[in-house]
Write a protein that holds these residues in place. Structure first.
Motif, mmCIF file in Angstrom:
data_model
loop_
_atom_site.group_PDB
_atom_site.id
_atom_site.type_symbol
_atom_site.label_atom_id
_atom_site.label_comp_id
_atom_site.label_asym_id
_atom_site.label_seq_id
_atom_site.Cartn_x
_atom_site.Cartn_y
_atom_site.Cartn_z
ATOM 1 N N UNK A 153 -5.573 1.036 10.859
ATOM 2 C CA UNK A 153 -6.952 0.530 10.958
ATOM 3 C C UNK A 153 -7.014 -0.983 10.762
ATOM 4 N N UNK A 154 -6.127 -1.501 9.908
ATOM 5 C CA UNK A 154 -6.108 -2.941 9.670
ATOM 6 C C UNK A 154 -5.421 -3.680 10.811
ATOM 7 N N UNK A 155 -4.806 -2.930 11.731
ATOM 8 C CA UNK A 155 -4.153 -3.545 12.879
ATOM 9 C C UNK A 155 -2.882 -4.282 12.495
ATOM 10 N N UNK A 156 -2.149 -3.739 11.525
ATOM 11 C CA UNK A 156 -0.901 -4.366 11.086
ATOM 12 C C UNK A 156 0.227 -3.337 11.132
ATOM 13 N N UNK A 157 0.562 -2.851 12.349
ATOM 14 C CA UNK A 157 1.552 -1.770 12.462
ATOM 15 C C UNK A 157 2.962 -2.176 12.045
ATOM 16 N N UNK A 158 3.242 -3.466 11.954
ATOM 17 C CA UNK A 158 4.580 -3.909 11.575
ATOM 18 C C UNK A 158 4.782 -3.982 10.064
ATOM 19 N N UNK A 159 3.702 -3.918 9.294
ATOM 20 C CA UNK A 159 3.816 -3.943 7.831
ATOM 21 C C UNK A 159 4.411 -2.630 7.338
ATOM 22 N N UNK A 160 5.261 -2.722 6.332
ATOM 23 C CA UNK A 160 5.795 -1.488 5.739
ATOM 24 C C UNK A 160 4.738 -0.892 4.817
ATOM 25 N N UNK A 161 4.848 0.407 4.604
ATOM 26 C CA UNK A 161 3.893 1.065 3.703
ATOM 27 C C UNK A 161 4.052 0.553 2.280
ATOM 28 N N UNK A 162 5.285 0.253 1.886
ATOM 29 C CA UNK A 162 5.520 -0.275 0.536
ATOM 30 C C UNK A 162 4.825 -1.619 0.366
ATOM 31 N N UNK A 163 4.912 -2.470 1.386
ATOM 32 C CA UNK A 163 4.257 -3.776 1.320
ATOM 33 C C UNK A 163 2.744 -3.616 1.275
ATOM 34 N N UNK A 164 2.229 -2.664 2.028
ATOM 35 C CA UNK A 164 0.788 -2.432 2.040
ATOM 36 C C UNK A 164 0.308 -1.891 0.695
ATOM 37 N N UNK A 165 1.081 -0.976 0.090
ATOM 38 C CA UNK A 165 0.717 -0.459 -1.241
ATOM 39 C C UNK A 165 0.715 -1.581 -2.270
ATOM 40 N N UNK A 166 1.704 -2.464 -2.182
ATOM 41 C CA UNK A 166 1.775 -3.596 -3.111
ATOM 42 C C UNK A 166 0.563 -4.500 -2.921
ATOM 43 N N UNK A 167 0.197 -4.726 -1.661
ATOM 44 C CA UNK A 167 -0.984 -5.544 -1.382
ATOM 45 C C UNK A 167 -2.228 -4.879 -1.959
ATOM 46 N N UNK A 168 -2.304 -3.559 -1.834
ATOM 47 C CA UNK A 168 -3.432 -2.830 -2.408
ATOM 48 C C UNK A 168 -3.495 -2.989 -3.916
ATOM 49 N N UNK A 169 -2.325 -2.946 -4.561
ATOM 50 C CA UNK A 169 -2.268 -3.126 -6.017
ATOM 51 C C UNK A 169 -2.735 -4.528 -6.401
ATOM 52 N N UNK A 170 -2.284 -5.527 -5.655
ATOM 53 C CA UNK A 170 -2.699 -6.903 -5.945
ATOM 54 C C UNK A 170 -4.201 -7.093 -5.711
ATOM 55 N N UNK A 171 -4.719 -6.420 -4.692
ATOM 56 C CA UNK A 171 -6.150 -6.521 -4.408
ATOM 57 C C UNK A 171 -6.960 -5.895 -5.537
ATOM 58 N N UNK A 172 -6.493 -4.769 -6.064
ATOM 59 C CA UNK A 172 -7.182 -4.164 -7.214
ATOM 60 C C UNK A 172 -7.132 -5.092 -8.421
ATOM 61 N N UNK A 173 -6.003 -5.773 -8.595
ATOM 62 C CA UNK A 173 -5.887 -6.741 -9.696
ATOM 63 C C UNK A 173 -6.888 -7.882 -9.520
#
Length: 191
Positions: A153-173
């Motif tokens: 949905x974010x249109x970032x198919x090249x990002x790894x799921x681990x990187x996206x989860x980390x980004x989600x964690x940083x966004x929550x922070x």
């Protein structure tokens, strides 16, 4: 099922109860160690585990399918571990938070205005985030999408799921930091 199969099973397992048999000492030590690993040593005995596994063997041999047990000693080792794991899972289910009755004289209810102020602060903190961070939080936490769908949905198919989860964690922070800027933590008096 022929009775000799059950007799053979019984005789092999009876030898596992002989104190002079090294395989017996090994199996009983294995059960004891496994109970310790699952923190069940004070809740169930080694013999209870052994008997439970033995009964499963008899049940398996007497079942209509009549599935045989080729190596009873090895079978007992794996079955005793399965029994211990089942007890550990059951123990976790039983360990629920105990709810103490509230003494009405000391009961403190949260004022609706405090809840409203906190929710307002969360919304303001959310709007302080950049558009991409808000979109990520909305897709993952408000809509409950799996990370793979969030990535698409974010249109970032090249990002790894681990990187996206980390980004989600940083966004929550970031959201937490923004919230605490709006509503600083209140120091509570010591009880």
């Amino acid at each position: 099922m022929p009775p000799e199969i059950l007799q053979q099973f019984n005789s092999e397992l009876t030898s596992l109860l002989d104190a002079d048999n090294p395989q017996a000492r090994s199996l009983l030590a294995f059960i004891r160690r496994s109970l310790g690993q699952y923190n069940l040593q004070d809740k169930i005995s080694v013999i209870d585990i052994f008997v439970n596994a033995y009964l499963r063997g008899v049940e398996q041999l007497l079942s209509p399918s009549g599935k045989s047990i080729q190596h009873p000693k090895a079978w007992m080792r794996s079955t005793t571990l399965n029994v211990i794991r089942e007890h550990a899972r059951a123990q976790k289910k039983e360990c629920q938070l105990s709810i103490e009755p509230i003494d009405e004289s000391s009961q403190q209810l949260v004022d609706d205005s405090v809840i409203e102020e906190n929710l307002d602060a969360v919304v303001k903190a959310f709007h302080r985030l950049n558009h991409d961070d808000r979109k990520l939080l909305e897709l993952k936490y408000l809509q409950g999408m799996p990370w793979k769908d969030v990535r698409d949905k974010l249109g970032q198919p090249n990002d790894t799921l681990a990187a996206l989860r980390k980004r989600g964690q940083r966004t929550l922070d970031k959201l937490r930091t923004e919230y605490h800027e709006i509503r600083p933590p209140v120091d509570r008096p010591d009880d």
